[in-house]
Write a protein that holds these residues in place. Structure first.
Motif, PDB file in Angstrom:
ATOM      1  N   LYS A  33       0.854  -1.195   0.000  1.00 44.52           N
ATOM      2  CA  LYS A  33       0.000   0.000   0.000  1.00 44.52           C
ATOM      3  C   LYS A  33       0.882   1.235   0.000  1.00 44.52           C
ATOM      4  CE  LYS A  33      -4.170  -1.785   0.567  1.00 44.52           C
ATOM      5  NZ  LYS A  33      -5.239  -1.620  -0.351  1.00 44.52           N
ATOM      6  N   LEU A  34       0.418   2.255  -0.676  1.00 48.66           N
ATOM      7  CA  LEU A  34       1.118   3.529  -0.747  1.00 48.66           C
ATOM      8  C   LEU A  34       0.884   4.294   0.553  1.00 48.66           C
ATOM      9  CD1 LEU A  34       2.707   5.098  -2.974  1.00 48.66           C
ATOM     10  CD2 LEU A  34       0.591   6.329  -3.385  1.00 48.66           C
ATOM     11  N   THR A  39      -2.572   0.529  -4.158  1.00 47.01           N
ATOM     12  CA  THR A  39      -1.583  -0.535  -4.182  1.00 47.01           C
ATOM     13  C   THR A  39      -0.563  -0.269  -5.283  1.00 47.01           C
ATOM     14  OG1 THR A  39      -3.203  -2.140  -3.399  1.00 47.01           O
ATOM     15  CG2 THR A  39      -1.244  -3.034  -4.457  1.00 47.01           C
ATOM     16  N   ILE A  40       0.697  -0.459  -4.969  1.00 47.92           N
ATOM     17  CA  ILE A  40       1.773  -0.291  -5.944  1.00 47.92           C
ATOM     18  C   ILE A  40       1.755  -1.493  -6.881  1.00 47.92           C
ATOM     19  CG2 ILE A  40       4.274  -0.089  -6.262  1.00 47.92           C
ATOM     20  CD1 ILE A  40       4.338   1.087  -3.364  1.00 47.92           C
ATOM     21  N   VAL A  41       1.669  -1.235  -8.190  1.00 47.92           N
ATOM     22  CA  VAL A  41       1.627  -2.322  -9.163  1.00 47.92           C
ATOM     23  C   VAL A  41       2.917  -2.421  -9.979  1.00 47.92           C
ATOM     24  CG1 VAL A  41      -0.892  -2.375  -9.318  1.00 47.92           C
ATOM     25  CG2 VAL A  41       0.402  -0.915 -10.868  1.00 47.92           C
ATOM     26  N   ALA A  42       3.757  -1.394  -9.930  1.00 50.57           N
ATOM     27  CA  ALA A  42       5.052  -1.435 -10.610  1.00 50.57           C
ATOM     28  C   ALA A  42       5.978  -0.409  -9.975  1.00 50.57           C
ATOM     29  CB  ALA A  42       4.907  -1.160 -12.100  1.00 50.57           C
ATOM     30  N   ASP A  79      -2.436   5.472 -11.746  1.00 54.02           N
ATOM     31  CA  ASP A  79      -1.828   6.760 -11.454  1.00 54.02           C
ATOM     32  C   ASP A  79      -0.353   6.507 -11.172  1.00 54.02           C
ATOM     33  OD1 ASP A  79      -4.275   8.023 -11.714  1.00 54.02           O
ATOM     34  OD2 ASP A  79      -4.640   8.179  -9.573  1.00 54.02           O
ATOM     35  N   PHE A  80       0.380   7.579 -10.893  1.00 52.09           N
ATOM     36  CA  PHE A  80       1.797   7.400 -10.585  1.00 52.09           C
ATOM     37  C   PHE A  80       2.219   8.306  -9.438  1.00 52.09           C
ATOM     38  CE2 PHE A  80       2.129  11.145 -13.225  1.00 52.09           C
ATOM     39  CZ  PHE A  80       3.238  11.830 -12.740  1.00 52.09           C
ATOM     40  N   VAL A  81       3.356   7.946  -8.855  1.00 52.49           N
ATOM     41  CA  VAL A  81       4.023   8.768  -7.852  1.00 52.49           C
ATOM     42  C   VAL A  81       5.485   8.829  -8.257  1.00 52.49           C
ATOM     43  CG1 VAL A  81       4.719   8.963  -5.430  1.00 52.49           C
ATOM     44  CG2 VAL A  81       2.442   8.107  -5.994  1.00 52.49           C
TER      45      VAL A  81
END
Length: 158
Positions: free
Chosen positions: A76-77, A118-121, A101-103
């Protein structure tokens, strides 16, 4: 009498069609959530990863990596990080990214599922902040144009 028969027939027809609809299985709200969670993991090729790096190199949304945070797929972010929408030109090239989306962190680009954070990549930045702040880039590489201004094309002299 005819009107009574027509009305009776209409009521029977409506009841029959309602009964036919009831034969279909109903989907409970929690089942929709479970199905959404079962979407396949994001599989990015090396070419897609490079496109993401290239598209986000000039995004001025870099955030400081939170203390003790290690970016991993499936995690989780942290709530203190803000999600940014993928740029439209990137989505046009890679439509699979539309739902993400991105960070942009100091050293990594995170592709995030905004539905559950959730981070997917996790993709290394093309020009990590540590590298860009060390004075000069390694041989053959340029500095991050988003953070270096006019010095963007400066390379390390041997």
């Amino acid at each position: 009498m005819k009107n009574l028969l027509c009305c009776s027939a209409a009521v029977i027809m409506m009841t029959g069609s309602a009964t036919a609809q009831d034969n279909r299985p109903t989907i409970q709200p929690h089942e929709l959530t479970d199905r959404a969670k079962q979407k396949p993991p994001l599989q990015l090729s090396d070419q897609q990863r490079r496109k993401i790096q290239d598209a986000l190199v000039t995004a001025h949304s870099a955030q400081k990596t939170p203390d003790k945070f290690e970016a991993k797929v499936g995690e989780k972010l942290p709530t203190k990080l803000k999600l940014d929408a993928m740029p439209a030109p990137l989505i046009n090239q890679e439509p699979v990214l539309k739902q993400y989306d991105f960070v942009k962190l100091d050293n990594d680009l995170l592709v995030v599922d905004p539905m559950d954070s959730t981070i997917v990549a996790v993709i290394p930045r093309k020009f990590p902040k540590e590298q860009a702040t060390q004075g000069s880039a390694p041989s053959g590489q340029t500095r991050d144009p988003a953070t270096q201004g006019d010095e963007a094309e400066t390379t390390k002299k041997n």
